[in-house]
Structure formats: structure tokens, C-alpha cells
Design a protein around this motif. Structure first.
Motif, PDB file in Angstrom:
ATOM      1  N   UNK A 118      10.056 -22.143   2.077  1.00 31.50           N
ATOM      2  CA  UNK A 118       8.776 -22.036   1.402  1.00 31.50           C
ATOM      3  C   UNK A 118       7.935 -20.870   1.887  1.00 31.50           C
ATOM      4  N   UNK A 119       8.324 -20.210   2.942  1.00 33.24           N
ATOM      5  CA  UNK A 119       7.529 -19.115   3.505  1.00 33.24           C
ATOM      6  C   UNK A 119       8.169 -17.755   3.291  1.00 33.24           C
ATOM      7  N   UNK A 120       9.277 -17.695   2.568  1.00 31.47           N
ATOM      8  CA  UNK A 120       9.916 -16.403   2.328  1.00 31.47           C
ATOM      9  C   UNK A 120       9.069 -15.588   1.356  1.00 31.47           C
ATOM     10  N   UNK A 121       8.885 -14.340   1.701  1.00 28.17           N
ATOM     11  CA  UNK A 121       8.110 -13.454   0.843  1.00 28.17           C
ATOM     12  C   UNK A 121       9.020 -12.830  -0.205  1.00 28.17           C
ATOM     13  N   UNK A 122       8.488 -12.683  -1.402  1.00 28.34           N
ATOM     14  CA  UNK A 122       9.252 -12.064  -2.478  1.00 28.34           C
ATOM     15  C   UNK A 122       9.523 -10.600  -2.147  1.00 28.34           C
ATOM     16  N   UNK A 123      10.722 -10.163  -2.445  1.00 30.98           N
ATOM     17  CA  UNK A 123      11.115  -8.787  -2.126  1.00 30.98           C
ATOM     18  C   UNK A 123      11.728  -8.050  -3.309  1.00 30.98           C
ATOM     19  N   UNK A 124      11.676  -8.651  -4.509  1.00 31.23           N
ATOM     20  CA  UNK A 124      12.223  -7.971  -5.688  1.00 31.23           C
ATOM     21  C   UNK A 124      11.237  -8.092  -6.841  1.00 31.23           C
ATOM     22  N   UNK A 125      11.015  -6.993  -7.566  1.00 31.22           N
ATOM     23  CA  UNK A 125      11.561  -5.644  -7.368  1.00 31.22           C
ATOM     24  C   UNK A 125      10.960  -4.963  -6.136  1.00 31.22           C
ATOM     25  N   UNK A 126      11.729  -4.069  -5.508  1.00 28.58           N
ATOM     26  CA  UNK A 126      11.253  -3.405  -4.281  1.00 28.58           C
ATOM     27  C   UNK A 126      10.175  -2.363  -4.595  1.00 28.58           C
ATOM     28  N   UNK A 127       8.947  -2.813  -4.650  1.00 31.78           N
ATOM     29  CA  UNK A 127       7.824  -1.935  -4.978  1.00 31.78           C
ATOM     30  C   UNK A 127       7.117  -1.490  -3.711  1.00 31.78           C
ATOM     31  N   UNK A 128       6.484  -0.332  -3.745  1.00 33.75           N
ATOM     32  CA  UNK A 128       5.707   0.112  -2.570  1.00 33.75           C
ATOM     33  C   UNK A 128       4.550  -0.844  -2.293  1.00 33.75           C
ATOM     34  N   UNK A 129       4.110  -0.869  -1.025  1.00 36.12           N
ATOM     35  CA  UNK A 129       3.037  -1.790  -0.641  1.00 36.12           C
ATOM     36  C   UNK A 129       1.707  -1.435  -1.292  1.00 36.12           C
ATOM     37  N   UNK A 130       1.499  -0.131  -1.562  1.00 33.74           N
ATOM     38  CA  UNK A 130       0.234   0.269  -2.176  1.00 33.74           C
ATOM     39  C   UNK A 130       0.208  -0.018  -3.672  1.00 33.74           C
ATOM     40  N   UNK A 131       1.358  -0.410  -4.250  1.00 29.89           N
ATOM     41  CA  UNK A 131       1.423  -0.667  -5.681  1.00 29.89           C
ATOM     42  C   UNK A 131       0.622  -1.932  -5.990  1.00 29.89           C
ATOM     43  N   UNK A 132      -0.151  -1.941  -7.058  1.00 32.44           N
ATOM     44  CA  UNK A 132      -0.988  -3.122  -7.345  1.00 32.44           C
ATOM     45  C   UNK A 132      -0.180  -4.364  -7.713  1.00 32.44           C
ATOM     46  N   UNK A 133       0.998  -4.183  -8.295  1.00 30.93           N
ATOM     47  CA  UNK A 133       1.843  -5.317  -8.680  1.00 30.93           C
ATOM     48  C   UNK A 133       2.773  -5.646  -7.519  1.00 30.93           C
ATOM     49  N   UNK A 134       2.807  -6.906  -7.140  1.00 34.69           N
ATOM     50  CA  UNK A 134       3.632  -7.353  -6.030  1.00 34.69           C
ATOM     51  C   UNK A 134       4.998  -7.852  -6.533  1.00 34.69           C
ATOM     52  N   UNK A 135       5.999  -7.884  -5.652  1.00 33.89           N
ATOM     53  CA  UNK A 135       7.322  -8.418  -6.055  1.00 33.89           C
ATOM     54  C   UNK A 135       7.205  -9.857  -6.549  1.00 33.89           C
TER      55      UNK A 135
END
Length: 339
Positions: A118-135
């Protein structure tokens, strides 16, 4: 007359046998030696202590008992057998320790996976951290997918990537076709729609289900994948054929453009070849996934049970059912009051 005066009964020579020279010499020597010997003298005690033989030396000087050849061979065989048994026991203990260590590692990994699920962070799609849309999804083949299914799952992922690239090239081919014939604007518009629509829908509707199926051995995910991917294969075949005004650079449309513009026809035929490869790979991978599915022990009954359990335990479904039941009860009560 002197002869007549002697005693005839007396030996003419008085001989004493003990006065013999040999007897006298022996007796005198023995007397002297006995007189000189003192067992308690320091000299004699020192001489005797020098010649004392220890018990261990005396025991070791005893003659060894020779063993027969049969006794020696039997004892050697027993010794070799005992050594072999000890060696086998040590190997078994090492293997048991190794198995226990691996089982412990698997238990630790399972516990870690369960705790971090339950604590795994989403990693897809591999977007930059500054991108407003998160994986939006979590994907890790090494951690989620068992080794025996990892290769086929990666191939399905590569098929989806190739599918997306083909749709993008189809947009460029339809654009080139539109530049040659302005009446083909419908094909260009539909190609954009197919790219925007089918790229995320294919990822959600058939790639993620097969990923979940291999990750958790889910019968419901397998059946959902087969149902959707069968239609995907049919769409690949239609795109390969290339029906005019359907937004696809297939073989029929590509061949029809050869007479008007050869360069555009070549571009469209390349895209048609990509659609053909998509169709072949999709059929091939569908058969591979089905063969893996048969080995997992999944069945339609399990799929029904998983679906029922998922629906009954889903909070959204429970809330919607409760709201619907409450609305129906209130409506019936209102009608009864009106009557």
C-alpha cells in the motif's frame, strides 16, 4: 723293620679331598666376592639405578601381534564407509541450511511486499519530478512478476510500445496522404483519434490486466485480458487491410496511392507493414499467454469467485448499492404515504 711298624689300616698318604687346589680356589674366590658385595652401598645402588628399565619401555619392547590381511581389509572398509557417511551427512546438513536460508529470504520478501504494497509509489509513466502530472501506475517486473512469467510479460509490454509507435506513424502517413489528396481529411482526423484513444485504452484494457494476471495469478484478469485482446487482434487485422476512410494506412489504401504519388505510397506501405507485424505478434503472444494460463490452474469458476469477492468488498460498489436501496425504499415509502 720299619715296614712292620706302620699301621696297615692307615693310608700311607693322608689325603684331604677338601684340600684340593681347584676346590680351594673356588671357595676362596666366592668368599672374597661375597665379603666385598654390599647391596646397600651407594656405589652398588648407583649402578643398579642406571640399569633400571621403566615399565612403559618394558611394555613397548614386547613383540607386536601381527594382524591378518582379512582383518585389515575389513577395518579399512569400515573406516571408509564411516567417513563416507559423515561426508554425506555434512552435505545434507549444508543443503538443509541453504534451503532454510532461501525459505527465510522468500518469507522476508513476501512480508516486505505485503507491508509495502500500500505504500509503493507509482513509477509509470516515468515522468520528470517537475512535471505537473504524476505517474499513474506502479510497474516493476523484477519484484512483481515471477521469473517464469517475466519474459512473456515484458513481451506484452514491448508489443504495447510497438502498437503506440505504429499509431503515431499512422498519423504521419495519413497526414502525408492528406497533403496529396485534400479529400482525405477524414482519414487524417480519424488517425489522430485512434492514436489518442487506443494508446491509453490498450494499456489499461489489455496490458494492465495481463500484468496483474501474472503478478497475482488472477483468473479474472486472465479472462478479461483474453476478452479484450481478442478484439484488439481483430482491430489489428482491420488496420492491416486498410479500408478507405477508416483512418488507417493499410495495404488497400497504400496500393491505391501508388499511381498518384509514389513517395506517399511508400510511406503508407511502411506503416501497413508495421500493422502487419502488430497482427502477427499479437496472435503469437496470445497463444503464448494462453499456454502460460493453462499452467497456472486458473479457471472460469475462480474468475467468478474473484469477481464476486471483488464486487462485494468494493467500497464504491457498496456505497452505490446502499444509495440505490435507500432511494428505492424512500420512493416506496413516499408512494405509500401518497396513497
Amino acid at each position: 723293620m720299619s715296614g712292620y711298624d706302620s699301621n696297615p689300616y692307615v693310608d700311607p698318604v693322608d689325603v684331604n679331598p677338601f684340600q684340593d687346589a681347584s676346590v680351594t680356589q673356588v671357595t676362596s674366590g666366592a668368599t672374597e666376592s661375597m665379603g666385598e658385595f654390599n647391596p646397600f652401598s651407594a656405589t652398588e645402588m648407583g649402578n643398579n639405578s642406571d640399569t633400571t628399565i621403566p615399565i612403559s619401555a618394558a611394555a613397548s619392547s614386547q613383540p607386536a601381534i601381527l594382524q591378518t590381511s582379512s582383518e585389515q581389509s575389513a577395518r579399512a572398509a569400515a573406516t571408509a564407509g564411516q567417513a563416507n557417511l559423515i561426508k554425506q551427512q555434512e552435505e545434507l546438513e549444508k543443503k538443509a541450511a541453504e534451503l532454510e536460508r532461501k525459505e527465510q529470504e522468500l518469507r522476508n520478501q513476501s512480508a516486505a511486499s505485503a507491508s509495502n504494497l500500500g505504500t509503493k509509489e507509482n513509477n509509470w509513466p516515468p515522468l520528470p519530478k517537475f512535471f505537473p502530472v504524476k505517474p499513474c501506475f506502479y510497474q516493476d517486473f523484477e519484484q512483481d512478476i515471477p521469473e517464469e512469467y517475466r519474459r512473456i510479460c515484458k513481451r506484452m509490454y514491448y508489443l504495447w510500445m510497438f502498437h503506440s509507435a505504429t499509431l503515431f506513424l499512422n498519423v504521419l502517413a495519413c497526414l502525408a496522404y492528406f497533403t496529396v489528396d485534400p479529400a482525405r481529411g477524414v482519414d487524417f482526423g480519424l488517425s489522430i483519434l485512434w492514436f489518442i484513444l487506443f494508446t491509453p485504452v490498450s494499456f489499461i484494457c489489455w496490458y494492465r490486466p495481463v500484468y496483474k494476471a501474472f503478478r497475482s495469478d488472477s483468473s479474472f484478469s486472465f479472462f478479461f485480458f483474453f476478452f479484450v485482446f481478442f478484439f484488439q487482434v481483430a482491430v489489428y487485422v482491420i488496420q492491416t487491410v486498410g479500408i478507405p476512410s477508416w483512418g488507417n494506412s493499410g495495404w488497400i489504401v497504400s496500393i491505391s496511392v501508388i499511381g498518384s504519388n509514389l513517395a506517399v505510397a511508400v510511406v503508407m506501405m511502411v506503416v501497413a507493414g508495421f500493422f502487419t507485424v502488430n497482427s502477427v505478434l499479437a496472435i503469437f503472444l496470445l497463444k503464448m499467454v494462453h499456454s502460460k494460463y493453462r499452467r497456472t490452474g486458473a479457471s472460469f469458476t475462480k474468475a467468478q469467485q474473484e469477481f464476486s469477492h471483488g464486487v462485494l468488498t468494493n467500497r464504491t460498489v457498496q456505497t452505490a448499492a446502499t444509495s440505490a436501496a435507500t432511494s428505492a425504499a424512500q420512493g416506496a415509502f413516499g408512494r405509500n404515504q401518497a396513497n
